[in-house]
Structures are given as structure tokens and as C-alpha cells.
Design an enzyme around this catalytic site. Structure first.
Site, PDB file in Angstrom:
ATOM      1  CG  ASN A  35     -11.129  -2.197  -7.818  1.00  0.00           C
ATOM      2  OD1 ASN A  35     -11.562  -1.374  -8.797  1.00  0.00           O
ATOM      3  ND2 ASN A  35     -10.665  -3.040  -7.899  1.00  0.00           N
TER       4      ASN A  35
ATOM      5  CE1 TYR B  31      -3.958  -1.993   0.435  1.00  0.00           C
ATOM      6  CE2 TYR B  31      -2.772  -3.466   1.621  1.00  0.00           C
ATOM      7  CZ  TYR B  31      -4.198  -2.535   1.351  1.00  0.00           C
ATOM      8  OH  TYR B  31      -5.120  -4.020   0.599  1.00  0.00           O
TER       9      TYR B  31
ATOM     10  CD  GLU C  60      -2.384 -12.346 -11.221  1.00  0.00           C
ATOM     11  OE1 GLU C  60      -1.635 -11.599 -10.596  1.00  0.00           O
ATOM     12  OE2 GLU C  60      -3.465 -11.663 -11.470  1.00  0.00           O
TER      13      GLU C  60
ATOM     14  CB  CYS D  38      -8.069  -4.146  -5.686  1.00  0.00           C
ATOM     15  SG  CYS D  38      -9.562  -5.032  -5.861  1.00  0.00           S
ATOM     16  CG  HIS D  39      -5.853  -9.829  -7.515  1.00  0.00           C
ATOM     17  ND1 HIS D  39      -6.670  -9.116  -8.633  1.00  0.00           N
ATOM     18  CD2 HIS D  39      -5.278 -10.043  -8.245  1.00  0.00           C
ATOM     19  CE1 HIS D  39      -6.017  -9.567 -10.059  1.00  0.00           C
ATOM     20  NE2 HIS D  39      -5.059 -10.163  -9.440  1.00  0.00           N
TER      21      HIS D  39
END
Length: 167
Positions: free
Chosen positions: A118, A95, A153, A126-127
Site C-alpha cells: 500500500n 487478512y 481510532e 492498511c493498519h
């Protein structure tokens, strides 16, 4: 006119909404999910591109999305969401780093609130924002979904694996 559809995914159903400007909402079904507006029209075809690109993403065949997006939010939130879209597939940032990228290194809390607001899950990633210590902090779709998205991912396996769900 807003058109909507429920989209099936390996992580559960998502509610998608689109208007003439583009995709304005994509949220996991749950108590936090907005309900379709009274004037919204159910239209599976209107969300076909979104659904197809999500299918490709979950199959490991897509790393970026090329959909017109039209999330509703403040100027600051739009700045945060634009920065989120610049985080590469499989990468994570804190963050604090996101706040630096937005141009205000002291705004980590405000960035966290914008991140949490979001309205377009997965596509505005946002993950990919995690705690400075590598922990998987809150996610509107639930921390387990966040973990699964990051694992899909191939995000820094050690950072994801070391996370305590109860932090």
C-alpha cells in the site's frame, strides 16, 4: 507532473506525492520510504489538503478522508486497497477476512503482500488489518505506529492491548 512535500505528524514525517490524478504516495520517513523522483517538484501547497486532513485525523476530528487517490499498482492490489478503504474507523479485520472481501478466501498471503505494498499510509488504512489471533503483524511504518493508529481510532482495545510485538 509529480509534486511532493514532507508532512509532519505526531508519528513522524511522511512523504506525500500528488499528480493530476490525485494522491499517489504517502509514506512514513525511514529506510523503506521511497525518495522523491528526480523530476518531482517540491510543493507544500500541493499537499495542503492532505496535510490538513491528516492534522484533523490525528486531532480526533476526522474519521474518513475525502482526497482523490491515485496509487500505482496491479488490478489485484487496487481491489485490495479498495476493500481496505471500506474498513470503518476503529474497526479491525484479519487478512483472511480481507481475502474473503476481495473475493478469494484462499488468497490471504497475496492479500497480505498487497496490503504491505500500500503506497498511501493511513488514508488507505492498511493498519486496520491484523492477524487472525488479534496480533499486530507487520506494518511498513513499524508496529508501534500501527498500535498507535489503532489506539487513536479506539480499535478493539483488548485485541490491541493483548498483542505481543514480537509475534
Amino acid at each position: 507532473m509529480t509534486r511532493y512535500s514532507w508532512i509532519e505528524s505526531p508519528l513522524g514525517r511522511l512523504l506525500g506525492a500528488v499528480d493530476a490524478a490525485g494522491l499517489r504516495m504517502l509514506e512514513f520517513e525511514g529506510p523503506w520510504c521511497a525518495a522523491p523522483g528526480d523530476d518531482w517538484i517540491e510543493d507544500v501547497e500541493a499537499l495542503a489538503d492532505t496535510s490538513g486532513q491528516l492534522d484533523e485525523y490525528f486531532a480526533g476530528q476526522r474519521r474518513t478522508f475525502d482526497l482523490p487517490l491515485a496509487p500505482h499498482g496491479t488490478v489485484f492490489r487496487h481491489r485490495v486497497w479498495e476493500q481496505l478503504r471500506m474498513i470503518d474507523y476503529g474497526e479491525t479485520i484479519s487478512y483472511g477476512e480481507l481475502a474473503r472481501r476481495v473475493g478469494d478466501p484462499n488468497a490471504a498471503r497475496a492479500v497480505g503482500l498487497a496490503n504491505g505494498a500500500n503506497p498511501i499510509a493511513i488514508i488507505i488504512p492498511c493498519h486496520r488489518v491484523i492477524g487472525a489471533d488479534g496480533s499486530l503483524t507487520g506494518y511498513g511504518g513499524g508496529v508501534e505506529r500501527k498500535r498507535t493508529l489503532l489506539e487513536l481510532e479506539g480499535a478493539s482495545a483488548t485485541r490491541v492491548a493483548q498483542t505481543n510485538l514480537f509475534d
